[in-house]
Design a protein around this motif. Structure first.
Motif, PDB file in Angstrom:
ATOM      1  N   UNK A  10       0.828  -1.196   0.000  1.00  0.00           N
ATOM      2  CA  UNK A  10       0.000   0.000   0.000  1.00  0.00           C
ATOM      3  C   UNK A  10       0.873   1.261   0.000  1.00  0.00           C
ATOM      4  N   UNK A  11       1.945   1.271   0.792  1.00  0.00           N
ATOM      5  CA  UNK A  11       2.850   2.419   0.847  1.00  0.00           C
ATOM      6  C   UNK A  11       3.537   2.633  -0.501  1.00  0.00           C
ATOM      7  N   UNK A  12       3.987   1.585  -1.125  1.00  0.00           N
ATOM      8  CA  UNK A  12       4.633   1.694  -2.438  1.00  0.00           C
ATOM      9  C   UNK A  12       3.646   2.231  -3.468  1.00  0.00           C
ATOM     10  N   UNK A  13       2.423   1.724  -3.463  1.00  0.00           N
ATOM     11  CA  UNK A  13       1.402   2.197  -4.392  1.00  0.00           C
ATOM     12  C   UNK A  13       1.094   3.669  -4.144  1.00  0.00           C
ATOM     13  N   UNK A  14       1.016   4.080  -2.905  1.00  0.00           N
ATOM     14  CA  UNK A  14       0.736   5.471  -2.550  1.00  0.00           C
ATOM     15  C   UNK A  14       1.854   6.400  -3.025  1.00  0.00           C
ATOM     16  N   UNK A  15       3.101   6.008  -2.823  1.00  0.00           N
ATOM     17  CA  UNK A  15       4.234   6.822  -3.250  1.00  0.00           C
ATOM     18  C   UNK A  15       4.245   6.959  -4.773  1.00  0.00           C
ATOM     19  N   UNK A  16       4.043   5.872  -5.489  1.00  0.00           N
ATOM     20  CA  UNK A  16       4.022   5.916  -6.953  1.00  0.00           C
ATOM     21  C   UNK A  16       2.872   6.781  -7.449  1.00  0.00           C
ATOM     22  N   UNK A  17       1.710   6.686  -6.824  1.00  0.00           N
ATOM     23  CA  UNK A  17       0.564   7.500  -7.225  1.00  0.00           C
ATOM     24  C   UNK A  17       0.827   8.987  -7.004  1.00  0.00           C
ATOM     25  N   UNK A  21       1.119  11.888  -9.965  1.00  0.00           N
ATOM     26  CA  UNK A  21       0.257  13.066  -9.996  1.00  0.00           C
ATOM     27  C   UNK A  21       1.056  14.364 -10.041  1.00  0.00           C
ATOM     28  N   UNK A  22       2.093  14.465  -9.223  1.00  0.00           N
ATOM     29  CA  UNK A  22       2.821  15.719  -9.111  1.00  0.00           C
ATOM     30  C   UNK A  22       3.889  15.915 -10.188  1.00  0.00           C
ATOM     31  N   UNK A  23       4.430  14.850 -10.737  1.00  0.00           N
ATOM     32  CA  UNK A  23       5.468  14.974 -11.747  1.00  0.00           C
ATOM     33  C   UNK A  23       4.918  14.879 -13.166  1.00  0.00           C
TER      34      UNK A  23
END
Length: 106
Positions: A10-17, A21-23
């Motif tokens: 979940x943490x990895x998915x959140x960081x990638x998401x 979005x921002x980049x």
């Protein structure tokens, strides 16, 4: 054990998401000419003409950015807005992307 794996996933998915979005808008591609005009030896305001047509007035630092200039060989002229009436000109080829035109006045 399953809870730790789920938390890592979940943490990895959140960081990638968040990164996605921002980049997403960070890549800038300039395909039309941008011309930055700088009066090289002066900091007064100048009227700028391109191929005989008035395009704008420089700021108090002698700079002006134009985005409506086509690619090709152009004649840039600078005429002081105050007394004494300094004048300068330059011929330069404008290409796609960023272009800098330094005009010396006398």
């Amino acid at each position: 054990m399953k809870k730790k794996n789920f938390l890592k996933l979940f943490t990895a998915f959140l960081v990638i998401s968040i990164l996605a979005l921002f980049l997403n808008g960070c890549i800038i591609i300039i395909d039309s000419p941008i011309v930055e005009i700088k009066i090289a030896n002066d900091n007064f305001t100048y009227k700028i003409y391109v191929d005989g047509h008035y395009e704008g007035t420089t700021d108090q630092y002698g700079e002006l950015t134009l985005q409506n200039i086509s690619e090709g060989y152009h004649h840039f002229e600078a005429e002081a807005t105050s007394f004494p009436k300094y004048y300068g000109h330059k011929w330069q080829t404008i290409k796609s992307g960023y272009n800098k035109v330094n005009i010396y006045t006398y």
